[in-house]
Structure formats: structure tokens, C-alpha cells
Design a protein around this motif. Sequence first.
Motif, PDB file in Angstrom:
ATOM      1  N   VAL A   1       0.933   8.567  -5.363  1.00  0.00           N
ATOM      2  CA  VAL A   1      -0.402   8.153  -4.901  1.00  0.00           C
ATOM      3  C   VAL A   1      -0.501   6.625  -4.899  1.00  0.00           C
ATOM      4  CG1 VAL A   1      -2.858   8.164  -5.519  1.00  0.00           C
ATOM      5  CG2 VAL A   1      -1.586  10.308  -5.452  1.00  0.00           C
ATOM      6  N   ALA A   2       0.047   5.978  -5.910  1.00  0.00           N
ATOM      7  CA  ALA A   2       0.031   4.510  -5.969  1.00  0.00           C
ATOM      8  C   ALA A   2       0.834   3.912  -4.816  1.00  0.00           C
ATOM      9  CB  ALA A   2       0.577   4.025  -7.306  1.00  0.00           C
ATOM     10  N   ALA A   3       2.011   4.475  -4.544  1.00  0.00           N
ATOM     11  CA  ALA A   3       2.847   3.969  -3.453  1.00  0.00           C
ATOM     12  C   ALA A   3       2.187   4.198  -2.097  1.00  0.00           C
ATOM     13  CB  ALA A   3       4.222   4.640  -3.498  1.00  0.00           C
ATOM     14  N   LEU A   4       1.594   5.355  -1.928  1.00  0.00           N
ATOM     15  CA  LEU A   4       0.904   5.681  -0.677  1.00  0.00           C
ATOM     16  C   LEU A   4      -0.300   4.773  -0.477  1.00  0.00           C
ATOM     17  CD1 LEU A   4       0.841   7.607   1.731  1.00  0.00           C
ATOM     18  CD2 LEU A   4      -0.416   9.225   0.310  1.00  0.00           C
ATOM     19  N   SER A   5      -1.023   4.495  -1.548  1.00  0.00           N
ATOM     20  CA  SER A   5      -2.174   3.600  -1.482  1.00  0.00           C
ATOM     21  C   SER A   5      -1.762   2.208  -1.016  1.00  0.00           C
ATOM     22  CB  SER A   5      -2.847   3.530  -2.854  1.00  0.00           C
ATOM     23  OG  SER A   5      -3.977   2.697  -2.807  1.00  0.00           O
ATOM     24  N   GLU A   6      -0.665   1.740  -1.529  1.00  0.00           N
ATOM     25  CA  GLU A   6      -0.162   0.419  -1.144  1.00  0.00           C
ATOM     26  C   GLU A   6       0.162   0.373   0.348  1.00  0.00           C
ATOM     27  OE1 GLU A   6       3.733  -2.200  -2.223  1.00  0.00           O
ATOM     28  OE2 GLU A   6       2.708  -1.241  -3.911  1.00  0.00           O
ATOM     29  N   LYS A   7       0.836   1.414   0.842  1.00  0.00           N
ATOM     30  CA  LYS A   7       1.223   1.459   2.267  1.00  0.00           C
ATOM     31  C   LYS A   7      -0.001   1.539   3.174  1.00  0.00           C
ATOM     32  CE  LYS A   7       5.773   1.709   1.902  1.00  0.00           C
ATOM     33  NZ  LYS A   7       6.709   0.806   2.561  1.00  0.00           N
ATOM     34  N   LEU A   8      -0.974   2.390   2.818  1.00  0.00           N
ATOM     35  CA  LEU A   8      -2.170   2.535   3.655  1.00  0.00           C
ATOM     36  C   LEU A   8      -3.028   1.273   3.616  1.00  0.00           C
ATOM     37  CD1 LEU A   8      -3.178   6.222   2.820  1.00  0.00           C
ATOM     38  CD2 LEU A   8      -2.144   5.379   4.938  1.00  0.00           C
ATOM     39  N   SER A   9      -3.033   0.587   2.474  1.00  0.00           N
ATOM     40  CA  SER A   9      -3.788  -0.667   2.356  1.00  0.00           C
ATOM     41  C   SER A   9      -3.224  -1.738   3.279  1.00  0.00           C
ATOM     42  CB  SER A   9      -3.759  -1.180   0.914  1.00  0.00           C
ATOM     43  OG  SER A   9      -4.499  -0.335   0.080  1.00  0.00           O
ATOM     44  N   GLU A  10      -1.904  -1.780   3.399  1.00  0.00           N
ATOM     45  CA  GLU A  10      -1.256  -2.758   4.282  1.00  0.00           C
ATOM     46  C   GLU A  10      -1.726  -2.603   5.726  1.00  0.00           C
ATOM     47  OE1 GLU A  10       2.944  -2.142   3.809  1.00  0.00           O
ATOM     48  OE2 GLU A  10       2.956  -2.926   1.753  1.00  0.00           O
ATOM     49  N   LYS A  11      -2.073  -1.369   6.090  1.00  0.00           N
ATOM     50  CA  LYS A  11      -2.505  -1.074   7.466  1.00  0.00           C
ATOM     51  C   LYS A  11      -4.021  -1.000   7.597  1.00  0.00           C
ATOM     52  CE  LYS A  11       1.719  -0.526   8.960  1.00  0.00           C
ATOM     53  NZ  LYS A  11       2.327  -1.380   9.959  1.00  0.00           N
ATOM     54  N   ASN A  12      -4.756  -1.318   6.526  1.00  0.00           N
ATOM     55  CA  ASN A  12      -6.225  -1.273   6.520  1.00  0.00           C
ATOM     56  C   ASN A  12      -6.767   0.079   6.966  1.00  0.00           C
ATOM     57  OD1 ASN A  12      -6.631  -3.995   5.662  1.00  0.00           O
ATOM     58  ND2 ASN A  12      -6.033  -4.637   7.718  1.00  0.00           N
ATOM     59  N   TYR A  13      -6.144   1.157   6.510  1.00  0.00           N
ATOM     60  CA  TYR A  13      -6.554   2.495   6.915  1.00  0.00           C
ATOM     61  C   TYR A  13      -7.868   2.893   6.247  1.00  0.00           C
ATOM     62  CZ  TYR A  13      -6.800   7.507   7.428  1.00  0.00           C
ATOM     63  OH  TYR A  13      -7.245   8.775   7.720  1.00  0.00           O
ATOM     64  N   ARG A  14      -8.670   3.632   6.985  1.00  0.00           N
ATOM     65  CA  ARG A  14      -9.887   4.248   6.452  1.00  0.00           C
ATOM     66  C   ARG A  14     -10.198   5.466   7.318  1.00  0.00           C
ATOM     67  NH1 ARG A  14     -13.600   3.518   2.616  1.00  0.00           N
ATOM     68  NH2 ARG A  14     -15.764   3.930   3.069  1.00  0.00           N
ATOM     69  N   ALA A  15     -10.405   6.618   6.692  1.00  0.00           N
ATOM     70  CA  ALA A  15     -10.759   7.841   7.421  1.00  0.00           C
ATOM     71  C   ALA A  15     -12.116   7.657   8.087  1.00  0.00           C
ATOM     72  CB  ALA A  15     -10.777   9.035   6.478  1.00  0.00           C
ATOM     73  N   SER A  16     -12.365   8.428   9.142  1.00  0.00           N
ATOM     74  CA  SER A  16     -13.561   8.205   9.957  1.00  0.00           C
ATOM     75  C   SER A  16     -14.755   9.077   9.573  1.00  0.00           C
ATOM     76  CB  SER A  16     -13.225   8.405  11.434  1.00  0.00           C
ATOM     77  OG  SER A  16     -12.863   9.749  11.675  1.00  0.00           O
ATOM     78  N   TYR A  17     -14.772   9.604   8.371  1.00  0.00           N
ATOM     79  CA  TYR A  17     -15.943  10.374   7.932  1.00  0.00           C
ATOM     80  C   TYR A  17     -17.158   9.455   7.857  1.00  0.00           C
ATOM     81  CZ  TYR A  17     -12.885  14.203   6.472  1.00  0.00           C
ATOM     82  OH  TYR A  17     -11.985  15.229   6.447  1.00  0.00           O
ATOM     83  N   THR A  18     -18.301   9.997   8.246  1.00  0.00           N
ATOM     84  CA  THR A  18     -19.556   9.255   8.072  1.00  0.00           C
ATOM     85  C   THR A  18     -20.362   9.971   6.994  1.00  0.00           C
ATOM     86  OG1 THR A  18     -20.513  10.428   9.979  1.00  0.00           O
ATOM     87  CG2 THR A  18     -19.564   8.239  10.390  1.00  0.00           C
ATOM     88  N   ASP A  19     -21.227  10.908   7.390  1.00  0.00           N
ATOM     89  CA  ASP A  19     -22.053  11.612   6.397  1.00  0.00           C
ATOM     90  C   ASP A  19     -21.584  13.049   6.135  1.00  0.00           C
ATOM     91  OD1 ASP A  19     -22.736  12.554   8.884  1.00  0.00           O
ATOM     92  OD2 ASP A  19     -24.894  12.251   8.633  1.00  0.00           O
TER      93      ASP A  19
END
Length: 195
Positions: free
Chosen positions: A144-162
Motif C-alpha cells: 500500500v505504501a509503494a502503491l501510494s507513492e506511485k499514484l502520488s507521482e501521477k497526481n491520481y484521484r478517483a472521480s467519486y463526488t457524493d
Amino acid sequence: HKITRISPDEEEINDITDIILKSEKPLLIAGGGVRYSEAGEAVEGFCEKFNIPFAETQSGKSAVLSSHPYNLGGIGVTGNSAANSLAKKADVIIGVGTRFSDFTTASKSLFENPSVRFVTINTDRFDAYKMDAVKCVSDAKKAVAALSEKLSEKNYRASYTDEIKNARDEWNREMERLSSYSYGEDFEPLIKARD
């Protein structure tokens, strides 16, 4: 007590990262491996950071806070409508420490999106292949830590709203309705007898 922590392979983390980066509505499923790894806070932080809701398997209960705003509760045949409604629409399922058992997946019928993909983080390489998942054989906390680092590099964010809040609110209303249901003179069964 010492936890043996298998480190993630970088290629496997990259494979999972590539799939998540293409997703809009991922859902994380926290299994018993999250508890064994003591990765509950890591999973919660990961989901907050990337706006990803999570659900729990029976074995994953207590690994993460039940009151967490991203926690949809139990999933599958022993789950609830909050988790199951978002699972049906998810485009990527991120299994962390779960074997994707029949209870969790409703015998593989829960995920209705025809293009849904599965990725999994598991210490058992054989469990990692279930649901044709793209695997990462690793300790949950480390992966999870390694995956978090990789996704952070790409500024990822899921598109959920409410959707996450709405699913939780709807389930809470149903729980209130069911908990206020009682037997009395004007009792009406919730499920009528069949003729």
C-alpha cells in the motif's frame, strides 16, 4: 511477535498502478491480510488520499475503522447495500489481503460492470490469481505504501463526488428502519408469506 514483511516487486506495483491510473471508480476491499499486516491505518490513509471507498470482508472486520467516512462496511452476500451498490459499478477492484472468496464476491456475480478489472495484494501467490487479478505478492502495509507513492507521482484521484456519502447515508437509514422494527399488536412481517 514479528511480522514477516514480503516486499513488493516493482514490476508488479507498476502493473497495478497502471490499471488504477486508468480507473475512475475503483473500490478497495480490505481482507484479513490487512489485519495480519497491521495495515489498517495505511489503507485508510491511502483511500483518503486518492478518494477511494473501501469495503470489508468478514476476515477484514476490525482492521479498519467502521466509522471511517470511506468505509462502506461489509461486502458480498454477508455485506450491505452501501458496499454492494458501489461494487456493482466499480471499474477496478483493489483487493488487499483478501482471497476473493464466494462470500466476498457473491460467487463472482457482484461486480456487474462488464469492464471491471481486479488487482490484488496478497502474501499468498495462489490467492493472488483469483478473479484473473493482476497480482502483487507482498505484505499489505508495504505494498500500500509503494502503491501510494506511485499514484502520488501521477497526481491520481478517483472521480467519486457524493456517491460514497450517499451510499453510507442510505444504508444508515435502512439500519435505523430495521432497528426500530418491533413485534406488537399491529405486527406486519417484512417478508410476506408465500401462497
